[in-house]
Design an enzyme around this catalytic site. Structure first.
Site, PDB file in Angstrom:
ATOM      1  N   CYS A  13       1.185 -29.014 -16.989  1.00 41.50           N
ATOM      2  CA  CYS A  13      -0.047 -28.902 -17.771  1.00 41.50           C
ATOM      3  C   CYS A  13      -0.819 -30.192 -17.553  1.00 41.50           C
ATOM      4  CB  CYS A  13       0.224 -28.598 -19.246  1.00 41.50           C
ATOM      5  SG  CYS A  13       0.941 -29.927 -20.227  1.00 41.50           S
ATOM      6  N   HIS A  24      28.184 -38.603 -19.738  1.00 39.92           N
ATOM      7  CA  HIS A  24      26.946 -37.835 -19.723  1.00 39.92           C
ATOM      8  C   HIS A  24      27.175 -36.419 -20.249  1.00 39.92           C
ATOM      9  CE1 HIS A  24      24.965 -41.153 -17.924  1.00 39.92           C
ATOM     10  NE2 HIS A  24      25.626 -41.064 -16.777  1.00 39.92           N
ATOM     11  N   GLY A  31       2.739 -31.273 -23.823  1.00 41.06           N
ATOM     12  CA  GLY A  31       2.784 -30.054 -24.631  1.00 41.06           C
ATOM     13  C   GLY A  31       3.694 -28.993 -24.044  1.00 41.06           C
TER      14      GLY A  31
END
Length: 142
Positions: free
Chosen positions: A64, A133, A69
């Site tokens: 985007c 991790h 967002g």
């Protein structure tokens, strides 16, 4: 299979990403949008996230204007770890450390040349499989 999604602000850059994936012989599924006409980014972030979370696609790429967002929208889907990256170091680290399964890019933040290098890094960097991790990812998913 790579899931692709963008809003109008990321449409032009997504066309560059698709050309790159075609050149590399990588398969993808385009979830839209399909023009520069204004659309709502959450719709496309969610479509890609659902495709990745369900296993329909192995990874995703979202674009985007800022990448913010659309990455927030994608991260609402359980099992998704969407990472907004503006440099190759972050793209490598999020794959190695977070096993991120969706890359988010901001078309108004990075140029096409850098974006393609980030995509390449993201797609070609494996997860480390380090116990620390794995433990941390499990903590995120709880």
């Amino acid at each position: 299979m790579i899931a692709l999604g963008c809003d109008h602000g990321g449409y032009a850059m997504m066309q560059e990403v698709k050309k790159y994936l075609d050149e590399c012989g990588l398969e993808y599924k385009d979830f839209g949008c399909y023009s520069e006409e204004a659309v709502d980014y959450p719709e496309y972030g969610k479509k890609v996230a659902v495709a990745v979370a369900s296993g329909e696609c192995e990874r995703g790429i979202l674009i985007c204007g800022t990448g913010i967002g659309i990455s927030i929208a994608a991260n609402k889907v359980k099992g998704v770890r969407a990472a907004l990256c503006s440099d190759c170091f972050s793209a490598a680290a999020t794959r190695e450390h977070n096993n991120a399964n969706i890359l988010a890019l901001g078309a108004r933040v990075v140029g096409a040349g850098l974006a393609l290098k980030i995509v390449d890094t993201f797609l070609n960097t494996p997860f480390s499989n380090d116990e620390r991790h794995i433990r941390r990812i499990e903590m995120i998913e709880d």
